[in-house]
Write an enzyme that holds these catalytic residues in place. Structure first.
Site, PDB file in Angstrom:
ATOM      1  N   TYR A   1       0.180  -3.421  -3.675  1.00 25.84           N
ATOM      2  CA  TYR A   1      -0.480  -2.816  -4.855  1.00 25.84           C
ATOM      3  C   TYR A   1      -0.191  -3.655  -6.107  1.00 25.84           C
ATOM      4  O   TYR A   1       0.984  -3.832  -6.454  1.00 25.84           O
ATOM      5  CB  TYR A   1       0.053  -1.385  -4.986  1.00 25.84           C
ATOM      6  CG  TYR A   1      -0.149  -0.686  -6.309  1.00 25.84           C
ATOM      7  CD1 TYR A   1      -1.415  -0.542  -6.873  1.00 25.84           C
ATOM      8  CD2 TYR A   1       0.941  -0.122  -6.987  1.00 25.84           C
ATOM      9  CE1 TYR A   1      -1.575   0.132  -8.075  1.00 25.84           C
ATOM     10  CE2 TYR A   1       0.779   0.555  -8.181  1.00 25.84           C
ATOM     11  CZ  TYR A   1      -0.485   0.676  -8.725  1.00 25.84           C
ATOM     12  OH  TYR A   1      -0.643   1.341  -9.915  1.00 25.84           O
TER      13      TYR A   1
ATOM     14  N   ASP B   1       7.157   4.357  -0.779  1.00 24.35           N
ATOM     15  CA  ASP B   1       6.151   4.956  -1.658  1.00 24.35           C
ATOM     16  C   ASP B   1       5.124   5.638  -0.752  1.00 24.35           C
ATOM     17  O   ASP B   1       4.323   4.969  -0.095  1.00 24.35           O
ATOM     18  CB  ASP B   1       5.519   3.843  -2.523  1.00 24.35           C
ATOM     19  CG  ASP B   1       4.487   4.360  -3.495  1.00 24.35           C
ATOM     20  OD1 ASP B   1       3.914   5.441  -3.246  1.00 24.35           O
ATOM     21  OD2 ASP B   1       4.221   3.674  -4.504  1.00 24.35           O
TER      22      ASP B   1
ATOM     23  N   ILE C   1       2.712   7.788  -1.541  1.00 22.74           N
ATOM     24  CA  ILE C   1       1.681   8.390  -2.412  1.00 22.74           C
ATOM     25  C   ILE C   1       0.381   8.687  -1.657  1.00 22.74           C
ATOM     26  O   ILE C   1      -0.377   9.566  -2.047  1.00 22.74           O
ATOM     27  CB  ILE C   1       1.439   7.467  -3.634  1.00 22.74           C
ATOM     28  CG1 ILE C   1       0.521   8.108  -4.664  1.00 22.74           C
ATOM     29  CG2 ILE C   1       0.879   6.126  -3.254  1.00 22.74           C
ATOM     30  CD1 ILE C   1       0.433   7.351  -5.992  1.00 22.74           C
TER      31      ILE C   1
ATOM     32  N   LYS D   1      -3.285  10.760  -5.727  1.00 25.03           N
ATOM     33  CA  LYS D   1      -4.234  10.364  -4.675  1.00 25.03           C
ATOM     34  C   LYS D   1      -4.582  11.540  -3.762  1.00 25.03           C
ATOM     35  O   LYS D   1      -5.747  11.821  -3.543  1.00 25.03           O
ATOM     36  CB  LYS D   1      -3.645   9.234  -3.820  1.00 25.03           C
ATOM     37  CG  LYS D   1      -3.035   8.096  -4.608  1.00 25.03           C
ATOM     38  CD  LYS D   1      -4.046   7.349  -5.454  1.00 25.03           C
ATOM     39  CE  LYS D   1      -3.375   6.314  -6.329  1.00 25.03           C
ATOM     40  NZ  LYS D   1      -4.315   5.584  -7.184  1.00 25.03           N
TER      41      LYS D   1
END
Ligand SMILES: Cc1ncc(COP(=O)(O)O)c(C=O)c1O
Length: 473
Positions: free
Chosen positions: A145, A230, A232, A272
């Site tokens: 990312y 992470d 998410i 998200k």
């Protein structure tokens, strides 16, 4: 007269990832008002299930009006005055329950180990402040990312060392890749403090396999470093294989009450899974009470407002709603993902096989004019300016192979996606046509060069042969 933070460029704002957004802002596509504008496919936003949240709000108008559920008591003053950085207990309870539900209730989370932050952005930076000193390094598998350059490095002064993953094995993490990155950091005199993974991955849209998760746990255990997971995108997993949280791995390996578990930290956010990036709802989950305590103090710099906490505690406590939302959202993501994959397939473009996320990792190596990052940039500029699509080039995600792009599919309507696919089709056809024409011209040139250089008898022979063929006809 200003600090070095103002002048240093580790923020990453000049990456093509953010430049593409700027170009989109100047000329945004609108079906009616600007049909030739740029379509935003570089934004990992989930707009597919807003109607579900909106209908919940319609059914529960008292909550948005600062009233208590099933009770007319107004809590405006209570919320306006609340400023405890430990967060609203009701919200933390509802959030850990939701996190368990996403993981099929295979693990439970203790609200006392949870720190609320203003989105995953703040959670990741806070964790870096907790585990690294300026100049220390964190290893991250590529592609990753693009926001991590800003979130992990800019204010903390930490460094990122890439773990180079390759298309040859679908960009999977391997032991040699982990060891190489570690050695690379040592060569640069950087002290490695941890590994950060995104599971499921942004930009790959794949979840980590049990083998990769085991490798990671073994690696951080032998190197005595941290692991940040992470997660998410954990609620966006729409098909096989399913998602395994790092917490499940620790539990299954009986590592929950060990020193290793204390070095494993999870990052989560509702940006998200619930499509609420504007509400800035994130969290750190850590098994180390020192990390929890320091991160809680640091969270003063990026709290979630109390009215947002209140609203979300009510939404997430509605078990019937969360169950329906999660399954319906997954179904819609799966359907949309299929539309993009099939649309691209029709034009001869292949995607990495994926099972999660709001994007596909797309292979456009065959469309490059040269197998270089200059070739990738040239293609990207054409796609932004001539085709009118803002997608993210692999180089902005630190991919080590040119020709891969991230294309988002959940931030637009189905009609807009269809327009985007039509544009890709025309673009690929024009390239194929151009390539055929130039090949044809090359062949003609070669033939004329040949005929000039060939001895006269070859030409005569071939002429005779042609005459014979036409006589036979
Ligand atoms: C892997 C990853 N981590 C963190 C973030 C930041 O999320 P938030 O909006 O919760 O700050 C994103 C956003 O795209 C992301 O993809």
């Amino acid at each position: 007269m200003l600090s070095s933070k103002v002048t240093c460029n580790s923020h990453g704002q000049d990456s093509s990832y953010f430049l593409g957004w700027e170009e989109y802002e100047k000329n945004p596509y609108d079906e009616v008002k600007n049909p030739n504008g740029i379509i935003q496919m570089g934004l990992a936003e989930n707009q597919l299930s807003f109607d579900l949240l909106e209908s919940w709000l319609q059914k529960n108008p008292e909550i948005a009006a600062f009233k208590k559920h099933n009770n007319d008591q107004c809590i405006f003053k209570e919320l306006a005055l609340f400023q405890d950085y430990h967060g609203l207990p009701a919200f933390k309870n509802a959030l850990v329950r939701f996190m368990s539900e996403i993981r099929g209730n295979t693990v439970t989370f203790d609200p006392n180990n949870l720190v609320l932050t203003a989105g995953a952005t703040s959670a990741n930076e806070t964790l870096m402040f907790c585990i690294a000193n300026p100049g220390d390094a964190i290893l991250i598998p590529t592609p990753y990312y693009p926001g991590f350059d800003r979130d992990l490095k800019w204010r903390t002064g930490a460094e990122i060392v890439p773990i180079h993953c390759s298309s040859l094995n679908g960009f999977r993490i391997t032991k040699p890749a982990l060891e190489d990155a570690y050695k690379q950091a040592e060569k640069q005199n950087l002290k490695v403090k941890g590994v950060l993974v995104t599971n499921p991955s942004n930009p790959l849209g794949t979840s980590l396999s049990l083998h990769e998760l085991d490798l990671l746990v073994n690696f951080i255990s032998t190197k005595n470093i941290h692991l940040i997971s992470d997660e998410i995108y954990s609620g966006t997993v729409f098909s096989y294989p399913s998602f395994t949280s790092i917490m499940e791995v620790l539990k299954n390996r009986n590592l929950m009450n060990t020193e290793i578990a204390k070095r494993v930290h999870i990052v989560y956010s509702l940006s998200k899974d619930l499509g609420l990036p504007g509400f800035r709802i994130g969290a750190i989950y850590s098994n180390d009470e020192r990390v929890v305590s320091a991160a809680t103090k640091m969270s003063s710099f990026g709290l979630i407002s109390s009215q947002t906490q209140y609203l979300l505690s009510e939404i997430l406590s509605d078990k019937k709603f969360t169950k329906t939302y999660l399954s319906e959202n997954r179904r819609r993501l799966k359907q949309r993902h299929e539309k993009l994959v099939k649309g691209l397939q029709k034009t001869g473009i292949r995607c990495l096989q994926s099972n999660a996320g709001l994007f596909c990792w797309v292979d456009m190596r065959h469309l490059l004019s040269s197998d270089t990052f200059e070739g990738e940039m040239e293609l990207w500029l054409k796609i932004v300016y001539e085709v009118g699509l803002n997608i993210s080039p692999g180089s902005s995600c630190h991919c080590s192979e040119p020709g891969w792009f991230r294309i988002c599919f959940a931030n637009m309507s189905e009609e807009t996606l269809a327009v985007a696919m039509q544009r890709v089709k025309s673009f690929v056809e024009s390239i194929v046509k151009k390539n055929t024409q130039s090949r044809h011209q090359q062949l003609l040139k070669r033939d004329s060069r040949r005929s000039k250089s060939l001895p006269k008898w070859v030409f005569e022979l071939s002429f005779d042969h042609q005459r014979e063929v036409s006589d036979e006809r």
